[in-house]
Write an enzyme that holds these catalytic residues in place. Structure first.
Site, PDB file in Angstrom:
ATOM      1  N   ARG A  42      15.411   3.038   4.524  1.00 45.50           N
ATOM      2  CA  ARG A  42      14.762   2.094   3.621  1.00 45.50           C
ATOM      3  C   ARG A  42      15.703   1.654   2.520  1.00 45.50           C
ATOM      4  O   ARG A  42      16.593   2.401   2.116  1.00 45.50           O
ATOM      5  CB  ARG A  42      13.509   2.737   2.983  1.00 45.50           C
ATOM      6  CG  ARG A  42      12.574   3.384   3.972  1.00 45.50           C
ATOM      7  CD  ARG A  42      12.071   2.417   5.024  1.00 45.50           C
ATOM      8  NE  ARG A  42      11.459   1.263   4.421  1.00 45.50           N
ATOM      9  CZ  ARG A  42      10.202   1.200   4.005  1.00 45.50           C
ATOM     10  NH1 ARG A  42       9.422   2.242   4.173  1.00 45.50           N
ATOM     11  NH2 ARG A  42       9.731   0.125   3.452  1.00 45.50           N
ATOM     12  N   LYS A  99      -1.953   7.918   2.460  1.00 47.92           N
ATOM     13  CA  LYS A  99      -2.109   6.461   2.517  1.00 47.92           C
ATOM     14  C   LYS A  99      -3.270   6.058   3.419  1.00 47.92           C
ATOM     15  O   LYS A  99      -3.449   4.875   3.713  1.00 47.92           O
ATOM     16  CB  LYS A  99      -0.812   5.811   3.013  1.00 47.92           C
ATOM     17  CG  LYS A  99       0.382   6.062   2.092  1.00 47.92           C
ATOM     18  CD  LYS A  99       1.658   5.523   2.696  1.00 47.92           C
ATOM     19  CE  LYS A  99       2.872   5.951   1.875  1.00 47.92           C
ATOM     20  NZ  LYS A  99       4.137   5.581   2.563  1.00 47.92           N
ATOM     21  N   PRO A 121       0.766  -1.244   0.000  1.00 50.61           N
ATOM     22  CA  PRO A 121       0.000   0.000   0.000  1.00 50.61           C
ATOM     23  C   PRO A 121       0.797   1.295   0.000  1.00 50.61           C
ATOM     24  O   PRO A 121       1.329   1.725   1.008  1.00 50.61           O
ATOM     25  CB  PRO A 121      -0.841  -0.093   1.265  1.00 50.61           C
ATOM     26  CG  PRO A 121      -0.759  -1.498   1.684  1.00 50.61           C
ATOM     27  CD  PRO A 121       0.582  -1.962   1.228  1.00 50.61           C
ATOM     28  N   GLU A 122       0.807   1.925  -1.151  1.00 49.45           N
ATOM     29  CA  GLU A 122       1.182   3.322  -1.271  1.00 49.45           C
ATOM     30  C   GLU A 122      -0.058   3.995  -1.855  1.00 49.45           C
ATOM     31  O   GLU A 122      -1.098   3.353  -2.009  1.00 49.45           O
ATOM     32  CB  GLU A 122       2.395   3.489  -2.185  1.00 49.45           C
ATOM     33  CG  GLU A 122       3.618   2.738  -1.678  1.00 49.45           C
ATOM     34  CD  GLU A 122       4.844   2.935  -2.550  1.00 49.45           C
ATOM     35  OE1 GLU A 122       5.250   4.089  -2.729  1.00 49.45           O
ATOM     36  OE2 GLU A 122       5.388   1.945  -3.052  1.00 49.45           O
TER      37      GLU A 122
END
Length: 266
Positions: free
Chosen positions: A248, A59, A2-3
């Site tokens: 990340r 989001k 999910p973005e």
DNA sequence: GCATATGTTATGAA
DNA sequence: TTTCATAACATATG
């Protein structure tokens, strides 16, 4: 998953599956995804309510009803599924709403990093207060305001939901690769040309990804190559670089995305 | 056991 | 004040 594009797809699923329908049952299979509300209160407050038009902010998905709003966040592995009661409950179905018309809306999530909140308007404002402007409706001037004066890297600023809402790890790498900007470049120090490229590619990438309902793992996209062993740039064939940046896993092409310092790096 | 994974938040250090 | 890396959350996969 999910973005912003994924959540936009979930908004569509919610709209077609449940908008205008009344909630008949609310089943909580794992209360670990509920935040600030018990399974019992969730059931009491939602049963009989009618789903209204859902909204997305960054989001976050806002499942509005004619009563309170269910706020959903999907973490890294969450999704929204439209099913029928006949389909067996999936191992990762955490909350299932059965609505009129014989359909079920299922919040499915393996890792349970986020979940569901039940909020009124004040609670909603409190929860979403710190969100930056939504990436899908960002203007060129808006991007300028996001970047102005920021000394952090492009990667960290574009990932920061309080600066700009909706972009995640895959999207940011994809956009920077298309705009030929190194992820470690200082966000507030772009030339007019670089700023223009970033805005253009941000819009273009988001438009395609929203149409696809995800960041498509096509071979012509960085996203389609980044996990291949010995991954190379879809544009020039140079071996991709990989490093932890802003916490990340970050991938870029050292040839297409020069870091601005003489000599480059690996 | 180790490292990795599309997200967010708290914490301590530059 | 800003920014960074890190750990934590929970779970699966290689």
């Amino acid at each position: 998953m999910p973005e912003l594009p994924d959540v936009e797809a979930f908004r569509g699923i919610l709209a077609s599956c449940a908008q205008g329908r009344r909630i008949r049952r609310t089943e909580v299979y794992d209360a670990g995804v509920l935040h600030g509300v018990s399974a019992g209160r969730l059931r009491r407050e939602l049963t009989g309510r009618r789903f209204a038009e859902p909204e997305r902010r960054g989001k976050w998905l806002l499942a509005r009803t004619d009563g309170p709003t269910v706020l959903l966040h999907f973490g890294m592995t969450g999704e929204l599924v439209c099913a029928t009661p006949a389909e067996p409950v999936h191992a990762h179905d955490r909350v299932v709403f059965t609505v009129t018309g014989g359909r079920q809306l299922r919040y499915r999530d393996q890792r349970k990093l986020q979940g569901l909140w039940l909020v009124d308007e004040a609670g909603l404002d409190r929860m979403l207060r710190d969100q930056g402007p939504d990436a899908a409706t960002l203007t060129r001037q808006g991007l300028g305001a996001v970047l102005a004066g920021r000394r952090g890297s492009l990667k960290s600023v574009l990932m920061d939901q309080s600066a700009l809402a909706g972009l995640g790890n895959l999207l940011v790498d994809e956009i920077l690769w298309r705009a030929r900007l190194h992820p470690a470049r200082r966000a507030g120090a772009l030339s007019a040309d670089e700023h223009g490229r970033l805005y253009t590619e941000l819009r273009r990438t988001l438009r395609s990804a929203v149409r696809a309902g995800r960041v498509p793992p096509r071979g012509s996209w960085l996203t389609g190559r980044r996990d291949d062993p010995g991954a190379s740039c879809p544009r020039c064939g140079t071996a991709l670089c990989r490093k932890r940046l802003a916490g990340r896993g970050t991938v870029w092409c050292p040839d297409c995305q020069p870091d601005g310092t003489a000599g480059g790096e690996t």
